[in-house]
Enzyme design. Structure first.
Site, PDB file in Angstrom:
ATOM      1  N   TYR A   1      56.363  -1.817   2.104  1.00  0.00           N
ATOM      2  CA  TYR A   1      55.797  -2.356   3.289  1.00  0.00           C
ATOM      3  C   TYR A   1      53.865  -1.632   2.635  1.00  0.00           C
ATOM      4  CZ  TYR A   1      58.877  -5.219   5.676  1.00  0.00           C
ATOM      5  OH  TYR A   1      59.958  -5.635   5.736  1.00  0.00           O
TER       6      TYR A   1
ATOM      7  N   HIS B   1      52.022  11.943  12.512  1.00  0.00           N
ATOM      8  CA  HIS B   1      53.148  11.047  12.677  1.00  0.00           C
ATOM      9  C   HIS B   1      55.111  11.413  11.906  1.00  0.00           C
ATOM     10  CE1 HIS B   1      48.513   9.561   9.961  1.00  0.00           C
ATOM     11  NE2 HIS B   1      48.780   9.806  11.594  1.00  0.00           N
TER      12      HIS B   1
ATOM     13  N   GLN C   1      52.028  16.031  17.532  1.00  0.00           N
ATOM     14  CA  GLN C   1      52.645  15.042  17.886  1.00  0.00           C
ATOM     15  C   GLN C   1      54.187  15.050  18.613  1.00  0.00           C
ATOM     16  OE1 GLN C   1      50.749  11.255  15.418  1.00  0.00           O
ATOM     17  NE2 GLN C   1      49.414  11.732  16.171  1.00  0.00           N
TER      18      GLN C   1
ATOM     19  N   GLU D   1      49.509  -2.169  12.826  1.00  0.00           N
ATOM     20  CA  GLU D   1      50.052  -3.586  12.520  1.00  0.00           C
ATOM     21  C   GLU D   1      52.124  -3.561  13.453  1.00  0.00           C
ATOM     22  OE1 GLU D   1      49.224  -2.836   7.248  1.00  0.00           O
ATOM     23  OE2 GLU D   1      51.226  -2.948   8.251  1.00  0.00           O
TER      24      GLU D   1
END
Length: 368
Positions: free
Chosen positions: A252, A148, A84, A242
């Protein structure tokens, strides 16, 4: 265990069916015009004052698009193409017309460890070449995983610079540990220096640039002009994408709380909320794989003002989120099957432009 898995599958199926019924498609009300062609992954793009574009191609090319012509900008740093990772987000300094600074994130192999991690650089462009390059932040260590990297960039109303870095697939190490990079939103001055009021400046061994933590992989970030609050969205695992409103020093939750499960169907945690951790204002289950985010102020589209647009990589549509009191009260699917939506920008002409993988950049046009 088999019965539990069977019950979980039924619950997820029913939830998917219910959500699908709530999402109304509005394909017939909008068309689109292709503005930029032949781009594999337009990870991000930004309009310059003359209404030309700077476009990041994930494979590692920075493109200047003007008057229908694409020009490659030379002088980029070494960019690692790993899963990614690649050339990611791009943003202009709020005073770009005066100082000419551009900011971009990318996967870099510099520093400790094999593989790569997310870096933030600023530079200027002269004669189609990057000049005055300054590395403002480089996450460490590097990881060989391709997962990520994040990453989005945002300036707030006070010209503070925010950017996101995903937890690099290290969910049990990085997001809950403020002494480590990854799974964080960071905050800097525009020159890369650390603001003295950052929440962890005085915490021993903490990464001083951290603004919030407990994130998984944020790939959407906007400033809500009504509240001056930062809104992000982030990828969940299987379910549990989210939308969060970001505040200094807050946790979070990932991976201690989530609405998602492992990709192979097992539980990550029994908790969807926990004391001391911020809950999302909205979540998508099943996951839509969100990328790109835009707050609409334009009057070009009927009833879109103060809505939020989010791209779906997985289901290949543009999701219009209607917001009331910091809650998503309705969603509409726009331009279904258009392709993997990667980036969204409201242009200086008031129209919405969307970067779509293997398509290019399109302009959304109302039919009436």
């Amino acid at each position: 265990m088999t019965n539990v898995r069977h019950l979980l599958s039924i619950v997820l199926f029913l939830h998917f069916f219910a959500c699908a019924q709530e999402k109304k498609s509005k394909n017939s009300d909008y068309s689109y015009k292709k503005v930029v062609s032949d781009i594999d992954i337009p990870w991000s793009f930004v309009f310059l004052p003359d209404h030309s574009m700077l476009i990041t191609e994930k494979s590692g090319e920075l493109i200047h698009f003007k008057n229908g012509k694409k020009t490659s900008i030379s002088g980029l740093p070494d960019i690692t193409r790993l899963g990614q990772g690649g050339l990611l987000d791009i943003a202009l300094h709020p005073n770009y017309e005066d100082n000419r600074w551009i900011y971009f994130t990318y996967a870099s192999s510099e520093g400790e460890g094999s593989g790569a991690n997310t870096a933030l650089m600023r530079a200027k462009i002269k004669n189609n070449t990057l000049t005055n390059k300054e590395l403002l932040y480089k996450a460490t260590p590097n990881y060989s995983s391709g997962d990520h990297f994040g990453s989005r960039i945002l300036f707030d109303a006070n010209n503070y610079l925010y950017f996101s870095i995903g937890e690099r697939g290290q969910r049990d190490k990085n997001p809950q540990d403020i002494t480590r990079d990854g799974g964080k939103i960071y905050r800097l001055h525009d020159d890369g220096s650390i603001p003295t009021d950052n929440p962890f400046v005085n915490t021993p061994n903490a990464k001083k640039a951290i603004y919030s933590y407990g994130h998984r992989n944020p790939q959407g970030m906007i400033l809500n002009p009504k509240t001056n609050k930062i809104w992000i969205h982030e990828h969940g695992p299987k379910g549990g994408d989210e939308i969060n409103i970001i505040s200094a020093g807050k946790n979070y939750g990932w991976p201690l709380v989530t609405y998602g499960i492992n990709y192979w169907g097992t539980s990550i945690t029994d908790h969807t909320e926990m004391e001391g951790m911020e809950s999302p204002i909205h979540h998508w289950t099943p996951s839509i794989a969100p990328s790109g985010m835009c707050y609409v102020t334009s009057d070009k589209y009927s009833n879109w003002q103060d809505n939020i647009l989010v791209g779906s990589l997985k289901f290949q549509f543009l999701d219009r989120c209607i917001i009331k009191n910091n809650t998503v009260i309705k969603e509409e699917r726009l331009l279904e099957n258009i392709g993997r939506v990667r980036s969204i920008v409201q242009g200086p002409d008031g129209f919405i432009y969307v970067g779509i993988e293997n398509v290019g950049i399109v302009k959304i046009i109302p039919k009436n």
